[in-house]
Design a protein around this motif. Sequence first.
Motif, PDB file in Angstrom:
ATOM      1  N   LYS A 284       0.829  -1.206   0.000  1.00  0.00           N
ATOM      2  CA  LYS A 284       0.000   0.000   0.000  1.00  0.00           C
ATOM      3  C   LYS A 284       0.860   1.251   0.000  1.00  0.00           C
ATOM      4  CE  LYS A 284      -3.727   2.312   2.539  1.00  0.00           C
ATOM      5  NZ  LYS A 284      -4.601   2.269   3.730  1.00  0.00           N
ATOM      6  N   GLU A 285       1.937   1.216   0.810  1.00  0.00           N
ATOM      7  CA  GLU A 285       2.834   2.375   0.863  1.00  0.00           C
ATOM      8  C   GLU A 285       3.528   2.590  -0.485  1.00  0.00           C
ATOM      9  OE1 GLU A 285       6.712   3.987   3.405  1.00  0.00           O
ATOM     10  OE2 GLU A 285       5.691   2.152   3.988  1.00  0.00           O
ATOM     11  N   LEU A 286       3.977   1.488  -1.109  1.00  0.00           N
ATOM     12  CA  LEU A 286       4.613   1.596  -2.420  1.00  0.00           C
ATOM     13  C   LEU A 286       3.637   2.124  -3.463  1.00  0.00           C
ATOM     14  CD1 LEU A 286       6.673  -1.735  -2.506  1.00  0.00           C
ATOM     15  CD2 LEU A 286       7.573   0.596  -2.294  1.00  0.00           C
ATOM     16  N   TYR A 287       2.385   1.663  -3.379  1.00  0.00           N
ATOM     17  CA  TYR A 287       1.361   2.123  -4.316  1.00  0.00           C
ATOM     18  C   TYR A 287       1.112   3.623  -4.163  1.00  0.00           C
ATOM     19  CZ  TYR A 287      -3.316   2.980  -6.198  1.00  0.00           C
ATOM     20  OH  TYR A 287      -4.383   3.502  -6.865  1.00  0.00           O
ATOM     21  N   GLU A 288       1.001   4.066  -2.911  1.00  0.00           N
ATOM     22  CA  GLU A 288       0.760   5.482  -2.670  1.00  0.00           C
ATOM     23  C   GLU A 288       1.936   6.332  -3.127  1.00  0.00           C
ATOM     24  OE1 GLU A 288      -0.076   5.589   1.475  1.00  0.00           O
ATOM     25  OE2 GLU A 288      -2.187   4.996   1.247  1.00  0.00           O
ATOM     26  N   GLN A 289       3.161   5.812  -2.932  1.00  0.00           N
ATOM     27  CA  GLN A 289       4.339   6.533  -3.405  1.00  0.00           C
ATOM     28  C   GLN A 289       4.343   6.625  -4.929  1.00  0.00           C
ATOM     29  OE1 GLN A 289       7.721   4.458  -1.797  1.00  0.00           O
ATOM     30  NE2 GLN A 289       7.439   5.262   0.272  1.00  0.00           N
ATOM     31  N   GLN A 290       3.938   5.523  -5.589  1.00  0.00           N
ATOM     32  CA  GLN A 290       3.913   5.517  -7.049  1.00  0.00           C
ATOM     33  C   GLN A 290       2.861   6.473  -7.586  1.00  0.00           C
ATOM     34  OE1 GLN A 290       6.168   3.670  -8.887  1.00  0.00           O
ATOM     35  NE2 GLN A 290       5.431   4.960 -10.536  1.00  0.00           N
ATOM     36  N   VAL A 291       1.692   6.491  -6.927  1.00  0.00           N
ATOM     37  CA  VAL A 291       0.637   7.426  -7.350  1.00  0.00           C
ATOM     38  C   VAL A 291       1.114   8.866  -7.213  1.00  0.00           C
ATOM     39  CG1 VAL A 291      -1.634   8.333  -6.750  1.00  0.00           C
ATOM     40  CG2 VAL A 291      -1.292   5.865  -6.874  1.00  0.00           C
ATOM     41  N   ALA A 292       1.728   9.175  -6.062  1.00  0.00           N
ATOM     42  CA  ALA A 292       2.234  10.530  -5.840  1.00  0.00           C
ATOM     43  C   ALA A 292       3.305  10.890  -6.868  1.00  0.00           C
ATOM     44  CB  ALA A 292       2.799  10.653  -4.426  1.00  0.00           C
ATOM     45  N   MET A 293       4.167   9.919  -7.181  1.00  0.00           N
ATOM     46  CA  MET A 293       5.226  10.162  -8.165  1.00  0.00           C
ATOM     47  C   MET A 293       4.639  10.406  -9.552  1.00  0.00           C
ATOM     48  SD  MET A 293       8.495   7.739  -9.064  1.00  0.00           S
ATOM     49  CE  MET A 293       8.871   7.632  -7.308  1.00  0.00           C
ATOM     50  N   ASN A 294       3.610   9.631  -9.919  1.00  0.00           N
ATOM     51  CA  ASN A 294       2.982   9.797 -11.228  1.00  0.00           C
ATOM     52  C   ASN A 294       2.304  11.155 -11.348  1.00  0.00           C
ATOM     53  OD1 ASN A 294       3.796   7.289 -12.102  1.00  0.00           O
ATOM     54  ND2 ASN A 294       1.903   6.262 -11.530  1.00  0.00           N
TER      55      ASN A 294
END
Length: 422
Positions: free
Chosen positions: A166-176
Amino acid sequence: MGIQLLEIGSDTEQLSACHLSLLLGVNTQDNKIQSFLKFARKILRARTAILTFIDEPYIWYVAQNSFNAVHRPAESNFSVYFDDHFFIDVQHPNYKKMSQSLSDLGFVHHRMVAIDLKEDAKSIGQLILFDEQQDAFDRDAIDSVKELAMSFLNILYLRMENAELKELYEQQVAMNVSKTKFFQIIAHDLRAPFHGLIGFSEVLADERESLDELGIQSIADYLHDTAQSTYSLLESLLNWAMAEGGRSFYHPIHYKLKQSSQIVFDVLNGLAVNKNIQLIDRVPDDLRIFADINMVTSVIQNLVSNALKFTHMHGNGVVTIDAKQRDDFIDIYIQDTGLGMTHGQIESLFEPKLTISFKGTAGEKGTGLGLVLCKRFVDLNKGEISVTSKEGVGSTFIVSLPRSNSAHQALSLVSPQQEFIE
């Protein structure tokens, strides 16, 4: 001494430090810790069950119809008594020591069993069941509790993995989102010069005969400068995209830093003279680094180019390239007497999160993409980059790179697979 039972929520102000317990829903209706302790206590027919996680401030306590927390002294550590065993019962050589440690915390009992909870052979906590009955615990019941503990650990592992994903997903969304905004800015800054290029080239095509030599020269100068700056932006964008996509070739060598600074000085001194700025190269001849010469030269060139862009043109402007040895690193300083930056600008300087374009002292436009690329190249060379700045006074960029420990200048011995950064 007696124990003090704490209510979950109102009395547990350190709950935020209980990472594993929170993953198991200790403060929610889906409280896996409470369910686990109640079920274990019921299987073993023990009056009390407690669960403690290493490095968490509370012990979780279940007795009949109650679930509470107990402060765990920082020095208490049940894991030392297991001696690589999975559990402790009356036959374990450290049973008495474990029992005494439990009593010292205020947990009155006559019999007890303890199970060590481990992740990859490392203890993360303990389950302990005890009461004041005289009879020994049933062996089959102990085996059932062991199986229950393994199931409990599986639930914990799944929740840990889920939280990480979940943390990796949220980081990826923020990065995108950040990259989307970043490319919107790039597109805007590319569109603006093309308006000028199209407009002035149209004037040359349609109104050539009405222009005098001075007008033609002015348009030619504008077209040349705009095309050059636009190409520079595109080149930086391509280099950044390649670095982010893992397509940058990293070839570290042992070499004299002066080679990079001299190249940058020769390339940019003309620009400095045109802007009436003094460019000074003070890098000592004997300083050697272990890094990719192309990447380091690109970093210094970007930083010096930026320094020239934001330094005043009144004749007193100075941009200096200097370097000093510090332990196993060489610190490179690019200092200017320019506009300086605010704290807010410094905070986001090396991240692709720009919302505006910055203009230099001669109206030059920039997006900060070069600094993002600098950060990437410095990271690839196992170095660090930082900046100090004061508005109206100037800025100093510091790049720290590994010092060379070899007297020879040669490519490092890297396999073809290692040369390709992924």
